[in-house]
Design a protein around this motif. Sequence first.
Motif, PDB file in Angstrom:
ATOM      1  N   ALA A 378       0.843  -1.196   0.000  1.00  0.00           N
ATOM      2  CA  ALA A 378       0.000   0.000   0.000  1.00  0.00           C
ATOM      3  C   ALA A 378       0.873   1.238   0.000  1.00  0.00           C
ATOM      4  O   ALA A 378       2.072   1.187   0.309  1.00  0.00           O
ATOM      5  N   VAL A 379       0.264   2.356  -0.355  1.00  0.00           N
ATOM      6  CA  VAL A 379       0.915   3.656  -0.296  1.00  0.00           C
ATOM      7  C   VAL A 379       0.103   4.523   0.648  1.00  0.00           C
ATOM      8  O   VAL A 379      -1.103   4.698   0.472  1.00  0.00           O
ATOM      9  N   PHE A 380       0.777   5.056   1.686  1.00  0.00           N
ATOM     10  CA  PHE A 380       0.096   5.818   2.724  1.00  0.00           C
ATOM     11  C   PHE A 380       0.509   7.286   2.695  1.00  0.00           C
ATOM     12  O   PHE A 380       1.647   7.624   2.324  1.00  0.00           O
ATOM     13  N   GLY A 381      -0.411   8.137   3.129  1.00  0.00           N
ATOM     14  CA  GLY A 381      -0.071   9.515   3.408  1.00  0.00           C
ATOM     15  C   GLY A 381       0.627   9.625   4.757  1.00  0.00           C
ATOM     16  O   GLY A 381       0.878   8.610   5.434  1.00  0.00           O
ATOM     17  N   GLU A 382       0.922  10.839   5.146  1.00  0.00           N
ATOM     18  CA  GLU A 382       1.708  11.072   6.361  1.00  0.00           C
ATOM     19  C   GLU A 382       0.905  11.803   7.422  1.00  0.00           C
ATOM     20  O   GLU A 382      -0.008  12.574   7.132  1.00  0.00           O
ATOM     21  N   THR A 383       1.295  11.532   8.664  1.00  0.00           N
ATOM     22  CA  THR A 383       0.865  12.328   9.807  1.00  0.00           C
ATOM     23  C   THR A 383       2.107  12.670  10.606  1.00  0.00           C
ATOM     24  O   THR A 383       2.818  11.780  11.077  1.00  0.00           O
ATOM     25  N   GLU A 384       2.407  13.954  10.673  1.00  0.00           N
ATOM     26  CA  GLU A 384       3.610  14.444  11.362  1.00  0.00           C
ATOM     27  C   GLU A 384       4.868  13.747  10.843  1.00  0.00           C
ATOM     28  O   GLU A 384       5.760  13.395  11.614  1.00  0.00           O
ATOM     29  N   GLY A 385       4.918  13.539   9.532  1.00  0.00           N
ATOM     30  CA  GLY A 385       6.115  12.998   8.906  1.00  0.00           C
ATOM     31  C   GLY A 385       6.209  11.497   8.865  1.00  0.00           C
ATOM     32  O   GLY A 385       7.149  10.945   8.285  1.00  0.00           O
ATOM     33  N   ASP A 386       5.253  10.773   9.484  1.00  0.00           N
ATOM     34  CA  ASP A 386       5.302   9.317   9.515  1.00  0.00           C
ATOM     35  C   ASP A 386       4.175   8.720   8.684  1.00  0.00           C
ATOM     36  O   ASP A 386       3.102   9.327   8.519  1.00  0.00           O
ATOM     37  N   ALA A 387       4.418   7.499   8.173  1.00  0.00           N
ATOM     38  CA  ALA A 387       3.387   6.805   7.406  1.00  0.00           C
ATOM     39  C   ALA A 387       2.162   6.564   8.283  1.00  0.00           C
ATOM     40  O   ALA A 387       2.284   6.124   9.432  1.00  0.00           O
ATOM     41  N   ASP A 388       0.990   6.832   7.736  1.00  0.00           N
ATOM     42  CA  ASP A 388      -0.252   6.704   8.500  1.00  0.00           C
ATOM     43  C   ASP A 388      -1.197   5.757   7.761  1.00  0.00           C
ATOM     44  O   ASP A 388      -1.777   6.119   6.725  1.00  0.00           O
ATOM     45  N   PRO A 389      -1.380   4.516   8.272  1.00  0.00           N
ATOM     46  CA  PRO A 389      -2.259   3.552   7.605  1.00  0.00           C
ATOM     47  C   PRO A 389      -3.706   4.015   7.484  1.00  0.00           C
ATOM     48  O   PRO A 389      -4.465   3.460   6.683  1.00  0.00           O
ATOM     49  N   SER A 390      -4.092   5.014   8.258  1.00  0.00           N
ATOM     50  CA  SER A 390      -5.457   5.535   8.142  1.00  0.00           C
ATOM     51  C   SER A 390      -5.603   6.482   6.950  1.00  0.00           C
ATOM     52  O   SER A 390      -6.695   6.997   6.703  1.00  0.00           O
ATOM     53  N   LYS A 391      -4.497   6.694   6.227  1.00  0.00           N
ATOM     54  CA  LYS A 391      -4.522   7.585   5.065  1.00  0.00           C
ATOM     55  C   LYS A 391      -4.036   6.855   3.813  1.00  0.00           C
ATOM     56  O   LYS A 391      -3.029   7.216   3.202  1.00  0.00           O
ATOM     57  N   PRO A 392      -4.759   5.795   3.410  1.00  0.00           N
ATOM     58  CA  PRO A 392      -4.357   5.089   2.190  1.00  0.00           C
ATOM     59  C   PRO A 392      -4.560   5.966   0.963  1.00  0.00           C
ATOM     60  O   PRO A 392      -5.537   6.712   0.871  1.00  0.00           O
ATOM     61  N   LEU A 393      -3.622   5.884   0.032  1.00  0.00           N
ATOM     62  CA  LEU A 393      -3.695   6.672  -1.195  1.00  0.00           C
ATOM     63  C   LEU A 393      -4.109   5.791  -2.368  1.00  0.00           C
ATOM     64  O   LEU A 393      -3.892   4.570  -2.367  1.00  0.00           O
ATOM     65  N   GLY A 394      -4.687   6.404  -3.374  1.00  0.00           N
ATOM     66  CA  GLY A 394      -5.192   5.675  -4.528  1.00  0.00           C
ATOM     67  C   GLY A 394      -4.148   5.489  -5.603  1.00  0.00           C
ATOM     68  O   GLY A 394      -2.981   5.887  -5.467  1.00  0.00           O
ATOM     69  N   PRO A 395      -4.536   4.862  -6.721  1.00  0.00           N
ATOM     70  CA  PRO A 395      -3.602   4.635  -7.829  1.00  0.00           C
ATOM     71  C   PRO A 395      -2.951   5.934  -8.301  1.00  0.00           C
ATOM     72  O   PRO A 395      -3.594   6.980  -8.371  1.00  0.00           O
ATOM     73  N   ASP A 396      -1.647   5.838  -8.563  1.00  0.00           N
ATOM     74  CA  ASP A 396      -0.842   6.928  -9.108  1.00  0.00           C
ATOM     75  C   ASP A 396      -0.650   8.091  -8.134  1.00  0.00           C
ATOM     76  O   ASP A 396      -0.106   9.134  -8.507  1.00  0.00           O
ATOM     77  N   GLU A 397      -1.057   7.917  -6.863  1.00  0.00           N
ATOM     78  CA  GLU A 397      -0.793   8.926  -5.845  1.00  0.00           C
ATOM     79  C   GLU A 397       0.495   8.557  -5.112  1.00  0.00           C
ATOM     80  O   GLU A 397       0.699   7.393  -4.737  1.00  0.00           O
ATOM     81  N   THR A 398       1.352   9.532  -4.887  1.00  0.00           N
ATOM     82  CA  THR A 398       2.652   9.276  -4.277  1.00  0.00           C
ATOM     83  C   THR A 398       2.593   9.418  -2.757  1.00  0.00           C
ATOM     84  O   THR A 398       2.055  10.396  -2.238  1.00  0.00           O
ATOM     85  N   GLY A 399       3.141   8.444  -2.081  1.00  0.00           N
ATOM     86  CA  GLY A 399       3.210   8.455  -0.620  1.00  0.00           C
ATOM     87  C   GLY A 399       4.269   7.489  -0.150  1.00  0.00           C
ATOM     88  O   GLY A 399       5.199   7.141  -0.893  1.00  0.00           O
ATOM     89  N   ILE A 400       4.135   7.026   1.082  1.00  0.00           N
ATOM     90  CA  ILE A 400       5.120   6.127   1.687  1.00  0.00           C
ATOM     91  C   ILE A 400       4.691   4.680   1.459  1.00  0.00           C
ATOM     92  O   ILE A 400       3.564   4.298   1.755  1.00  0.00           O
ATOM     93  N   ILE A 401       5.614   3.870   0.948  1.00  0.00           N
ATOM     94  CA  ILE A 401       5.311   2.472   0.640  1.00  0.00           C
ATOM     95  C   ILE A 401       5.350   1.633   1.920  1.00  0.00           C
ATOM     96  O   ILE A 401       6.288   1.734   2.720  1.00  0.00           O
ATOM     97  N   ALA A 402       4.316   0.804   2.104  1.00  0.00           N
ATOM     98  CA  ALA A 402       4.260  -0.114   3.237  1.00  0.00           C
ATOM     99  C   ALA A 402       3.727  -1.456   2.748  1.00  0.00           C
ATOM    100  O   ALA A 402       3.131  -1.558   1.677  1.00  0.00           O
ATOM    101  N   LEU A 403       3.937  -2.488   3.537  1.00  0.00           N
ATOM    102  CA  LEU A 403       3.499  -3.831   3.157  1.00  0.00           C
ATOM    103  C   LEU A 403       3.178  -4.642   4.400  1.00  0.00           C
ATOM    104  O   LEU A 403       3.606  -4.320   5.507  1.00  0.00           O
TER     105      LEU A 403
END
Length: 604
Positions: A378-403
Amino acid sequence: MIAKLTDIEALEAKGFDAAYPQKSPWDILRHQAETRPDKVAIRYLVDASDPARDEVVTYGDFARRIMGAAKLFRGLGVTPNASVAILAQHTPSAQTAIWGAQIAGRACPINPMLKPDHIAGLLDAANAKVAVIMGVNGELDYWSALVPALREAGVTIPLLACDADAQSPGADGVFEEMIQTASGKDVQPEGDETALAAFYHTGGTTGAPKLVQHMRLNEAHVARSCAIMHDLTERDVVVNGFPLFHVAGAFVYGLSTLSAGGTLIVPGRLGMRNAAFMGSIWQQVERYGVTILGVVPTILASLKATPIDADISSLRWLLTGGSPLPTELADAVEKHTSVPVRNILGMTECAGAIAVEPVHGTRTPMSCGLRMPFSEVAVFGETEGDADPSKPLGPDETGIIALRGPNVAAGYSDPARNIGTFLDGGWLVSGDLGMIDNEGRLFVTGRKKDVIIRGAHNIDPQMIEDALLAHPDVLTAAAVGMPDAYAGELPVVFAEMRQGSQAGEAELIDFLRDRIEDPVALPKRIGTVDEMPLTPVGKIFKPTLRAEAIRWAVGQAAEALGVEAEIAVDEKLSTRVMVPGESVDAMKDRLAGMPIKLSVEARS
């Protein structure tokens, strides 16, 4: 056959047990020994110029050696809560030690080039009860200096010599002899697939050791997944010159091949640094019927420049990973060899595989491929600079990669290190920035976690910075990766010095030489700045420094060609190089392999 995401989904519909019947490395190896005992599992090239000296290990013999090692280790006090340290090159004996250790307890492969004090810390953190170390030999003799240093550092556990050409002073036994004479009942692994199998050190950091805890299923899942994605069969002959303290050597190219019943070609103690092997690489492919070469991009670059002087029609795939794969390099290698190149993204914390380009799919520029079966990326958005699983991003949106999934390890041995990397819900944060397209392909577009990747080695920049800050004239320091056509990246440092300091680059590098635990992390260049670039909140802004490192790298390439180059690096680190028209092709070739987005154009 896997070619696209829908094929992975079809496999998953059959159920996990159908796709992964063996759930530990020993289950995999024992199954192969029972199924094809006389098939060659490992062919070890003692002398790349003399095939008559090859050491050939069948699956049946391999399983017997592994159980002999398990009996030996159990007799030396290795229990399920203890480990065996392996400090050796990639050899049949080292393979035997790793898998035997996982039956008796846990394995802890260690880079023998680390400094002895750091190794001693890893031994203690892993609760090692015995160590298997490569003994005295004429190619790589680290025994003679390492063993006395470990004893001086207070290491008292038995130290067994393996792969020695001569007597190894201070050895508590010869590993190969001891496993032959080990007696007693077969050792039965305790626990299920979630039991801890191994400790893998990562990051090259100083201070407290950083050990990843692999469960048995992590390693088995990655091995089998890579075999599926790479379409490995018992007919495959795979060159694997990676060290076994690296997850690629152990699982991505090693155990994966063995899980399919194929044959590993191991090019001697020196691996892919074996000059005799690499100098005759295409002849070696023809001689052994090699079907797959597992390499890092640096080796791809050398293959591109190696004339083909043999029949390489057996070669099916060139597989690579460990650092970003420049599209221009992959294109050039495919044109030179007529063999497809496929990429992989992995990390130690998930036993080496996050995403793989399936060999039956198309190579997509800058893509790392598709997720592992039964895993999530998944690709997540950030909260205070950290990956936030509550902020999943959609296709072609750039964020932090997690698995998350069966490949994700059980965290670090020190739980305090899990913060920000191993999250609630089973998520592992890769530290990379990227996006996933509508076809499920993963693209890495940058880094959130500040790590330098040299070849297949991860280097923690903070380790370099902390060491340099110990110099009395250094006020601040920032380490970044400088792109390199061979190594991918090389560590370089920028330093802000005290007013009036006379310390030069050579002095600073000498200062670091004894303070850097891992030799590959020693900076190749140290530049001074009047003031560090800072963010609005006062943190060092490394993109500015990376841009300067790119200018250094491109400038060095231009100087080597004897041409004048105009170099422009934008805020996204895309690089435009302007050279005289007659030098464009030579400059492109010189820069091929650098993991940066660049264009080379004729200067008007």
